[in-house]
Design an enzyme around this catalytic site. Sequence first.
Site, mmCIF file in Angstrom:
data_model
loop_
_atom_site.group_PDB
_atom_site.id
_atom_site.type_symbol
_atom_site.label_atom_id
_atom_site.label_comp_id
_atom_site.label_asym_id
_atom_site.label_seq_id
_atom_site.Cartn_x
_atom_site.Cartn_y
_atom_site.Cartn_z
ATOM 1 N N LYS A 108 38.704 -41.879 -39.393
ATOM 2 C CA LYS A 108 39.791 -42.225 -37.939
ATOM 3 C C LYS A 108 39.289 -43.349 -37.504
ATOM 4 C CE LYS A 108 41.786 -37.533 -37.426
ATOM 5 N NZ LYS A 108 42.065 -36.553 -36.718
ATOM 6 N N LYS A 189 52.412 -33.658 -47.000
ATOM 7 C CA LYS A 189 52.892 -32.459 -46.556
ATOM 8 C C LYS A 189 53.421 -32.568 -45.020
ATOM 9 C CE LYS A 189 49.002 -31.220 -43.333
ATOM 10 N NZ LYS A 189 49.689 -30.820 -42.405
ATOM 11 N N LYS A 192 52.614 -32.233 -37.966
ATOM 12 C CA LYS A 192 53.137 -32.172 -36.454
ATOM 13 C C LYS A 192 53.180 -33.457 -36.125
ATOM 14 C CE LYS A 192 50.012 -28.840 -34.976
ATOM 15 N NZ LYS A 192 48.711 -29.499 -34.675
HETATM 16 P P1 ATP Z 1 48.696 -32.654 -37.375
HETATM 17 O O1 ATP Z 1 49.546 -33.913 -38.018
HETATM 18 O O2 ATP Z 1 48.390 -32.988 -35.867
HETATM 19 O O3 ATP Z 1 47.330 -32.620 -38.237
HETATM 20 P P2 ATP Z 1 49.308 -30.325 -38.771
HETATM 21 O O4 ATP Z 1 50.867 -30.068 -38.718
HETATM 22 O O5 ATP Z 1 48.958 -30.912 -39.919
HETATM 23 O O6 ATP Z 1 49.223 -31.258 -37.546
HETATM 24 P P3 ATP Z 1 47.077 -28.689 -37.775
HETATM 25 O O7 ATP Z 1 46.995 -28.593 -36.333
HETATM 26 O O8 ATP Z 1 46.414 -29.831 -38.417
HETATM 27 O O9 ATP Z 1 48.713 -28.938 -38.092
HETATM 28 O O10 ATP Z 1 46.966 -27.338 -38.472
HETATM 29 C C1 ATP Z 1 47.241 -26.194 -37.732
HETATM 30 C C2 ATP Z 1 47.347 -24.988 -38.850
HETATM 31 O O11 ATP Z 1 48.573 -25.234 -39.401
HETATM 32 C C3 ATP Z 1 46.300 -24.996 -39.982
HETATM 33 O O12 ATP Z 1 45.693 -23.719 -40.082
HETATM 34 C C4 ATP Z 1 46.811 -25.670 -41.220
HETATM 35 O O13 ATP Z 1 46.116 -25.275 -42.337
HETATM 36 C C5 ATP Z 1 48.334 -25.260 -41.207
HETATM 37 N N1 ATP Z 1 49.227 -26.068 -41.593
HETATM 38 C C6 ATP Z 1 49.470 -27.584 -41.222
HETATM 39 N N2 ATP Z 1 50.362 -28.160 -41.879
HETATM 40 C C7 ATP Z 1 50.599 -27.291 -42.901
HETATM 41 C C8 ATP Z 1 51.860 -27.093 -43.921
HETATM 42 N N3 ATP Z 1 52.500 -28.299 -44.317
HETATM 43 N N4 ATP Z 1 51.646 -26.174 -44.700
HETATM 44 C C9 ATP Z 1 51.060 -24.934 -44.368
HETATM 45 N N5 ATP Z 1 50.030 -24.813 -43.429
HETATM 46 C C10 ATP Z 1 49.848 -26.085 -42.804
HETATM 47 MG MG MG Z 2 46.785 -31.505 -39.970
#
Ligand code: ATP
Ligand code: MG
Length: 321
Positions: A108, A189, A192
């Site tokens: 990062k 994937k 957020k």
């Molecule tokens: P960021 O973009 O900030 O990394 P994110 O959507 O990847 O956000 P995280 O905060 O990294 O979310 O992960 C929160 C939880 O959601 C974790 O348990 C992660 O495994 C799950 N998760 C995140 N994205 C996915 C996805 N696309 N499908 C299934 N599970 C997910």
């Molecule tokens: Mg993530």
Amino acid sequence: MSRLSGITPSGHVHIGNYLGALQRWVAEGGEDDLYFVSDLHAMTTTHNPAKLRALAGEQLAVLIAAGIPAERIFVQSDLARELGALTWVLECTASFGEAARMIQFKEKSKGQAGVRLSLLTYPVLMAADILLQGADEVPVGDDQRQHVELARALARRFNGTYGEVFTVPRAVLPPTGARIRDLADPARKMSKSTRDSAGVVFVLDEPELIRRKVRRAVTDGQSTLEYRPEDRPGLANLLEILAACTGARPEEVARRHTSYGELKDAVADAVIELLRPVREGANALLADPAELDRVRKAGAARAAERGEHRLQSALRLIGAG
Ligand code: ATP
Ligand code: MG
């Protein structure tokens, strides 16, 4: 046994988070498990304070509406004093080299100007999150494993050097579920923090918006429906989403539908119905700030109280006060 899981308010909660994390937390959560909104972790790169505050409140409401017992949830910054103090103790236990070795920091920070010091030290804050609560298991994906290993090393080192205070945590792999893909770009994937939200279905999206996003999902020009994740990722994603919503297998779902139009309608219907109670519950809480605040304070007080003896022992043993 006690587990600790967090979600970072880097954006709105989406259906991937819901199916991959929240739903599991509700189904599998034990009495001593804790969940938190890790807003302090969202400050290690450029951030907007007002937006972060709003997102943290929103995520808290979504977690509660999803069915996680309110008394097991807290917002990380509500424990800023406790975590700040313990982070210092742990920074005095860790070496600079240990922090600088973290792969996520290297990735990062690479090529970035003005990298925040907190990007380097945030794994120590994460160790404080874990050790303050005495969690023994931390379910994390591969990207966070090294950080839990650091927490483990610091707990051992502190206990061995100053006296037994901390439970030594271990990283556990969360059960492998489908990784929901971005509807507009099935190569990546759903996330957020993705800038373009056209392919991201948020838990708080209105039904009509969900339907629009699903209808526009990128697929392929083939006329048959079959579950082939490698060759047809867009279609496989829709089948997996519908499978997750209905408890069926993606192959079965493929057999039940004959055209893309019909499949997309079924996916939209299922997602809308799955999310409806969560959206309504979260919106009701967000419309009642006094109630949300009451619940939030109660969760924070419980989490702070749960960790207080560890923090006090650690400070005393390391020679503070
Ligand atoms: P960021 O973009 O900030 O990394 P994110 O959507 O990847 O956000 P995280 O905060 O990294 O979310 O992960 C929160 C939880 O959601 C974790 O348990 C992660 O495994 C799950 N998760 C995140 N994205 C996915 C996805 N696309 N499908 C299934 N599970 C997910
Ligand atoms: Mg993530």
